[in-house]
Design a protein around this motif. Structure first.
Motif, PDB file in Angstrom:
ATOM      1  N   MET A  97       6.353  27.384  61.591  1.00 16.25           N
ATOM      2  CA  MET A  97       7.081  27.370  60.326  1.00 16.25           C
ATOM      3  C   MET A  97       7.720  26.006  60.085  1.00 16.25           C
ATOM      4  O   MET A  97       7.644  25.462  58.969  1.00 16.25           O
ATOM      5  CB  MET A  97       8.137  28.480  60.329  1.00 16.25           C
ATOM      6  N   PHE A  98       8.325  25.448  61.106  1.00 12.35           N
ATOM      7  CA  PHE A  98       8.937  24.123  60.972  1.00 12.35           C
ATOM      8  C   PHE A  98       7.899  23.008  60.813  1.00 12.35           C
ATOM      9  O   PHE A  98       8.192  21.946  60.290  1.00 12.35           O
ATOM     10  CB  PHE A  98       9.804  23.809  62.189  1.00 12.35           C
ATOM     11  N   HIS A 122      18.977  29.005  63.405  1.00 10.60           N
ATOM     12  CA  HIS A 122      18.437  28.688  62.088  1.00 10.60           C
ATOM     13  C   HIS A 122      17.779  29.939  61.492  1.00 10.60           C
ATOM     14  O   HIS A 122      17.191  30.745  62.221  1.00 10.60           O
ATOM     15  CB  HIS A 122      17.410  27.565  62.225  1.00 10.60           C
ATOM     16  N   ALA A 160      21.261  24.096  58.741  1.00 10.18           N
ATOM     17  CA  ALA A 160      21.120  25.050  57.639  1.00 10.18           C
ATOM     18  C   ALA A 160      22.417  25.136  56.836  1.00 10.18           C
ATOM     19  O   ALA A 160      22.399  25.149  55.590  1.00 10.18           O
ATOM     20  CB  ALA A 160      20.732  26.423  58.176  1.00 10.18           C
ATOM     21  N   TYR A 208       4.962  30.481  53.955  1.00  8.74           N
ATOM     22  CA  TYR A 208       5.700  29.725  54.973  1.00  8.74           C
ATOM     23  C   TYR A 208       5.717  30.477  56.308  1.00  8.74           C
ATOM     24  O   TYR A 208       5.439  29.903  57.371  1.00  8.74           O
ATOM     25  CB  TYR A 208       7.122  29.481  54.481  1.00  8.74           C
ATOM     26  N   ALA A 253      14.983  30.374  60.035  1.00  8.11           N
ATOM     27  CA  ALA A 253      13.564  30.480  60.380  1.00  8.11           C
ATOM     28  C   ALA A 253      13.382  31.066  61.772  1.00  8.11           C
ATOM     29  O   ALA A 253      12.452  31.839  62.020  1.00  8.11           O
ATOM     30  CB  ALA A 253      12.888  29.102  60.293  1.00  8.11           C
ATOM     31  N   PHE A 313      17.289  31.324  52.579  1.00  6.77           N
ATOM     32  CA  PHE A 313      16.134  31.051  53.440  1.00  6.77           C
ATOM     33  C   PHE A 313      15.274  29.953  52.827  1.00  6.77           C
ATOM     34  O   PHE A 313      14.865  29.006  53.513  1.00  6.77           O
ATOM     35  CB  PHE A 313      15.312  32.329  53.629  1.00  6.77           C
ATOM     36  N   SER A 365       7.645  32.182  50.431  1.00  7.63           N
ATOM     37  CA  SER A 365       8.137  32.646  51.730  1.00  7.63           C
ATOM     38  C   SER A 365       7.017  33.285  52.543  1.00  7.63           C
ATOM     39  O   SER A 365       6.922  33.084  53.758  1.00  7.63           O
ATOM     40  CB  SER A 365       9.303  33.618  51.557  1.00  7.63           C
ATOM     41  N   THR A 377      17.114  26.491  53.079  1.00 11.91           N
ATOM     42  CA  THR A 377      17.228  25.934  54.429  1.00 11.91           C
ATOM     43  C   THR A 377      15.876  25.614  55.057  1.00 11.91           C
ATOM     44  O   THR A 377      15.798  24.841  56.004  1.00 11.91           O
ATOM     45  CB  THR A 377      18.009  26.893  55.345  1.00 11.91           C
ATOM     46  N   CYS A 378      14.808  26.199  54.513  1.00 13.76           N
ATOM     47  CA  CYS A 378      13.466  25.915  55.020  1.00 13.76           C
ATOM     48  C   CYS A 378      12.721  24.906  54.145  1.00 13.76           C
ATOM     49  O   CYS A 378      11.580  24.526  54.462  1.00 13.76           O
ATOM     50  CB  CYS A 378      12.654  27.202  55.136  1.00 13.76           C
ATOM     51  N   GLN A 423      16.626  22.065  63.071  1.00 16.48           N
ATOM     52  CA  GLN A 423      16.177  23.356  63.574  1.00 16.48           C
ATOM     53  C   GLN A 423      17.327  24.284  63.929  1.00 16.48           C
ATOM     54  O   GLN A 423      17.095  25.377  64.417  1.00 16.48           O
ATOM     55  CB  GLN A 423      15.314  23.155  64.827  1.00 16.48           C
TER      56      GLN A 423
END
Length: 467
Positions: free
Chosen positions: A220-221, A196, A11, A85, A198, A69, A82, A72-73, A6
């Motif tokens: 999101m996570f 992060h 990231a 997400y 996000a 993005f 996206s 890393t997500c 996180q």
């Protein structure tokens, strides 16, 4: 901290693993020189400055673009992925959890505070008043309900323990400050730097006051965002942040900022803004300072764009349920220009989509509505739709005197004219000339058979013109 990915370091590890980090090994001065190098970096990878004059702290910039993005997500690199997400975070928010002994509290400074000695704060543009922190998320609590509000605000360093904070009267943080003043209370804030992607996008979400943006990040996570309680203030921050500045507003004290850059790449003068008194600084061991190059640069555009387009899509769908996608363009400075698509549109739904988007976000002032066979994030495809489906005398809407944000470069008395373009195909439209889909798919699956060569290198397939 747990092994949850996180924080900014996780990231960076992901980006490093796919060669999307550029390292600057020569020494740079944080005043003008560092941003000049960042502005001329050859691609959109993250950039780490390993030697910053006067500091032992490295600096990272360009952390967030759309590809970074997605990586890393852990999602596909597409506008659809996206949107889904970020929307998941808003639709299914998850309440944060508190942890003790967080990495962001490894080093604690509550005496002899000096922001500039601790953090390599950068000076960006020649006519601005001084060094700015541009990558921080600012966390405050409603003085009545204690609900958190998370936002991104520019911070001008005025002295060792004093910061000016920029915020519009229309923003939630400003409203919380007004409420605190009316109640005779002091409003505390925690300022987290180095987060992060996000978390940065969640902090920019256009949601109602009282909707905790940290819950959006958790959604999101797909797991609770870990927070750390404050040291000198009663406000929490992401546990994995690199630096945390804890402060409180100085009642009634304002600073004349002078010229400051905005997202459109020009200077504006907003007048006086509130001042924060710093009460403490904490940071990780061997911290990394994150900067976002402000003005007309892509990271500044994209962080805001991804949040705006997601919430705009949600809002438009309340008026036009068959709206499929929304995209805020970089040419529109990541704020002003929206392209949205509709599946099987009914008469008048293009107009409804335009009105709904204008109602959602003051900054949006140019909207193009297309059918769902058009890729909203492909400017060539969108222009093709305009060139083949829009009748100017019928499909261009100009609406004068619409309320806008003070940051708009053409604002006058709080308003600006807005434009809607409807580029939807007519029932009698000429059909597209297309190669048979089954042949396209066959060629895609057997591309190696064709041994396509450029110079002495074989190249991967690219069907950029096929939609």
């Amino acid at each position: 901290m747990s092994q949850k990915k996180q924080d900014m370091r996780s990231a960076l590890d992901i980006l490093d693993g796919v060669n999307r980090i550029t390292r600057v090994q020569g020494e740079v001065d944080p005043k003008f020189e560092l941003p000049a190098v960042l502005a001329q970096s050859p691609n959109r990878s993250a950039v780490i400055f390993e030697k910053v004059k006067g500091y032992s702290v490295p600096v990272v910039g360009n952390l967030v673009d759309r590809e970074n993005f997605a990586l890393t997500c852990g999602i596909e690199s597409s506008i659809e992925a996206s949107l889904q997400y970020i929307d998941r975070g808003i639709t299914n928010p998850i309440e944060p959890v508190m942890i003790n002994n967080a990495p962001c509290r490894e080093i604690v400074i509550t005496e002899d505070i000096d922001v500039m000695k601790t953090i390599p704060v950068t000076t960006f543009f020649e006519k601005e008043a001084g060094p700015y922190i541009m990558s921080a998320i600012v966390v405050a609590k409603d003085p009545e309900t204690s609900k958190r509000n998370v936002s991104m605000n520019r911070l001008l360093v005025l002295g060792p323990d004093r910061l000016m904070i920029g915020m519009s009267p229309s923003h939630h943080l400003y409203r919380l400050l007004e409420k605190a003043m009316q109640l005779g209370k002091t409003l505390e804030v925690s300022i987290a730097i180095g987060n992060h992607p996000a978390v940065l996008v969640a902090a920019n979400a256009y949601v109602d006051l009282g909707f905790d943006e940290f819950e959006i990040a958790g959604g999101m996570f797909g797991e609770p965002l870990e927070l750390s309680p404050g040291i000198a203030v009663d406000v929490e921050v992401p546990a994995g942040a690199e630096f945390v500045i804890e402060a409180e507003f100085i009642p009634g004290e304002l600073h004349e900022e002078g010229l400051v850059s905005e997202f459109h790449g020009m200077y504006v003068d907003y007048g006086k803004s509130p001042i924060l008194q710093v009460k403490g600084i904490t940071h990780r061991k061997d911290p990394i300072f994150q900067i976002i190059l402000p003005g007309r640069f892509h990271e500044h555009f994209i962080i805001g764009a991804m949040a705006i387009e997601t919430t705009a899509l949600r809002h438009i769908r309340t008026a036009v349920p068959r709206v499929k996608a929304a995209y805020i363009t970089e040419g529109g400075m990541g704020r002003s220009h929206l392209v949205t698509s509709i599946s099987d549109p009914r008469p008048g739904e293009g107009q409804k989509a335009i009105f709904a988007a204008f109602a959602h976000c003051n900054l949006i002032k140019h909207i193009t509505v297309v059918d769902d066979d058009i890729k909203v994030d492909d400017p060539i495809d969108v222009e093709w739709a305009i060139g083949t489906r829009m009748r100017a005398e019928r499909d261009i809407m100009i609406i004068p005197g619409v309320r806008t944000d003070r940051a708009d470069p053409l604002v006058k008395e709080g308003t600006v004219s807005k434009v809607g373009i409807i580029a939807l195909r007519e029932p009698t439209a000429l059909p597209k000339a297309e190669i048979p889909k089954e042949i396209i798919e066959k060629v895609k699956s057997e591309w190696k058979h064709y041994q396509v060569q450029v110079g002495d290198k074989y190249v991967d397939r690219s069907f950029s013109y096929i939609k």
